[in-house]
Scaffold this motif. Structure first.
Motif, PDB file in Angstrom:
ATOM      1  N   VAL A 157      42.015  39.868  33.026  1.00  0.00           N
ATOM      2  CA  VAL A 157      41.914  40.914  33.712  1.00  0.00           C
ATOM      3  C   VAL A 157      41.589  42.258  33.504  1.00  0.00           C
ATOM      4  O   VAL A 157      41.319  42.435  32.354  1.00  0.00           O
ATOM      5  N   ASP A 158      41.010  42.880  34.415  1.00  0.00           N
ATOM      6  CA  ASP A 158      40.561  44.484  34.176  1.00  0.00           C
ATOM      7  C   ASP A 158      41.490  45.204  34.667  1.00  0.00           C
ATOM      8  O   ASP A 158      41.629  45.257  36.143  1.00  0.00           O
ATOM      9  N   CYS A 163      43.493  43.412  41.422  1.00  0.00           N
ATOM     10  CA  CYS A 163      42.943  41.649  41.623  1.00  0.00           C
ATOM     11  C   CYS A 163      44.079  40.883  41.929  1.00  0.00           C
ATOM     12  O   CYS A 163      44.446  40.281  41.151  1.00  0.00           O
ATOM     13  N   ASP A 164      44.676  41.105  43.118  1.00  0.00           N
ATOM     14  CA  ASP A 164      46.055  40.559  43.320  1.00  0.00           C
ATOM     15  C   ASP A 164      45.573  39.155  43.718  1.00  0.00           C
ATOM     16  O   ASP A 164      46.196  38.201  43.366  1.00  0.00           O
ATOM     17  N   PRO A 165      44.505  38.730  44.316  1.00  0.00           N
ATOM     18  CA  PRO A 165      44.367  37.362  44.505  1.00  0.00           C
ATOM     19  C   PRO A 165      44.113  36.444  43.048  1.00  0.00           C
ATOM     20  O   PRO A 165      44.712  35.318  42.733  1.00  0.00           O
ATOM     21  N   VAL A 255      41.553  31.374  33.339  1.00  0.00           N
ATOM     22  CA  VAL A 255      41.346  31.991  34.926  1.00  0.00           C
ATOM     23  C   VAL A 255      40.418  33.305  34.792  1.00  0.00           C
ATOM     24  O   VAL A 255      41.063  34.294  34.074  1.00  0.00           O
ATOM     25  N   VAL A 256      39.482  33.555  35.627  1.00  0.00           N
ATOM     26  CA  VAL A 256      38.709  34.654  35.400  1.00  0.00           C
ATOM     27  C   VAL A 256      38.541  35.146  36.831  1.00  0.00           C
ATOM     28  O   VAL A 256      38.554  34.255  37.740  1.00  0.00           O
ATOM     29  N   GLY A 257      38.224  36.469  37.205  1.00  0.00           N
ATOM     30  CA  GLY A 257      37.967  36.892  38.432  1.00  0.00           C
ATOM     31  C   GLY A 257      36.219  36.961  38.853  1.00  0.00           C
ATOM     32  O   GLY A 257      35.619  36.963  37.787  1.00  0.00           O
TER      33      GLY A 257
END
Length: 290
Positions: A157-158, A163-165, A255-257
């Motif tokens: 995360v950043d 980044c809720d999803p 998991v990444v966004g």
């Protein structure tokens, strides 16, 4: 449309690994599994009609065989198959937009741990509005290949971006799989600090403390929503991609966004997502968010 998990199929071992991983995901979500192969259409003039018909028959056989394999492994799982025609990136992206999760196989780089992501997979990952998971042969839960299998879920995360999803997907996966969730935020001193943060330990420790507190604040509401999930948080100094690839070596899923934004030059992936899908030994879930 009924919730389901989709798999893009071809004849590669990685595709079978993706199907087996997706079957577990569908079982955990209690939704059907949909196997799809896209026949590139129109067939070029160089391909005789009989050869094209033979290819269709071959892939229909592949879909049936994979569906039978999955049903044998997971009795009771609803499995459907589809032969689609068109351009694979467009057809698979459209299918991904209708699914809870889409799973694709990615080829390992020979003796080097990592992914060789093709143009089709890259297009789907870069354009889909729903999560896409890339699985290589020998990945955890794939049932194909050999090698060490990891456990737990790593989430990158950043803390500067909502980044809720991304958090919802990772916490949901950890809860369904009863796995530990390790959340990693990587930070570096801004250019305004120059070498001060390196030369003055007090400055560096202060920045690290701010990152740790910011990460805790981001995660706190999700801990409350998922009290049964075992969570660890880590704010590390250095490049994000390197930290996540290193963390993924012992993980079952990374998991990444991906920011949902249009690019005039085609599918867009940030440098962190691009790096981890090429070098993570674990399956990689890419989750789009605003």
């Amino acid at each position: 449309m009924t919730a389901h998990v989709t798999v893009g199929m071809d004849e590669s071992p990685e595709s079978l690994a993706a199907a087996l991983w997706a079957a577990e995901e569908a079982s955990l979500l209690d939704v059907p599994l949909h196997l799809i192969h896209v026949e590139e259409w129109p067939v070029t003039a160089e391909v005789p009609v009989l050869s094209a018909e033979s290819l269709v028959e071959r892939y229909e056989t592949l879909l049936r065989a994979t569906a039978d394999r999955v049903r044998d492994d997971r009795p009771g799982l609803d499995v459907t198959t589809e032969m689609a025609r068109g351009r694979a990136p467009a057809e698979l992206t459209a299918a991904a937009n209708e699914a809870e999760v889409t799973v694709l196989g990615s080829r390992g780089l020979g003796g080097v741990v990592g992914f060789l992501i093709g143009s089709v997979s890259l297009a789907v990952v870069g354009r889909a509005r729903r999560p896409v998971v890339l699985v290589r042969s020998g990945s955890p839960s794939s049932g194909a290949g050999s090698g060490d299998t990891g456990s737990g879920i790593v989430l990158g995360v950043d803390i500067e971006q909502p980044c809720d999803p991304l958090l919802a997907f990772a916490f949901g996966e950890a809860a369904r799989r009863d796995e530990e969730l390790r959340i990693v935020h990587s930070w570096s001193p801004s250019p305004a600090y120059g070498y001060t943060a390196i030369l003055d330990p007090a400055v560096g420790s202060g920045l690290g403390r701010n990152a740790t507190e910011g990460l805790a604040g981001m995660v706190r509401p999700w801990r409350s929503k998922f009290p049964a999930v075992r969570v660890t948080e880590q704010a590390v100094a250095g490049p994000a991609a390197a930290a996540l690839v290193d963390a993924s070596r012992s993980a079952g899923l990374l998991v990444v966004g991906r920011r949902s934004r249009r690019s005039p030059v085609g599918p867009h992936l940030g440098h962190v997502a691009h790096a981890v899908i090429h070098h993570s030994p674990a399956p990689v879930a890419v989750v789009p968010f605003e």
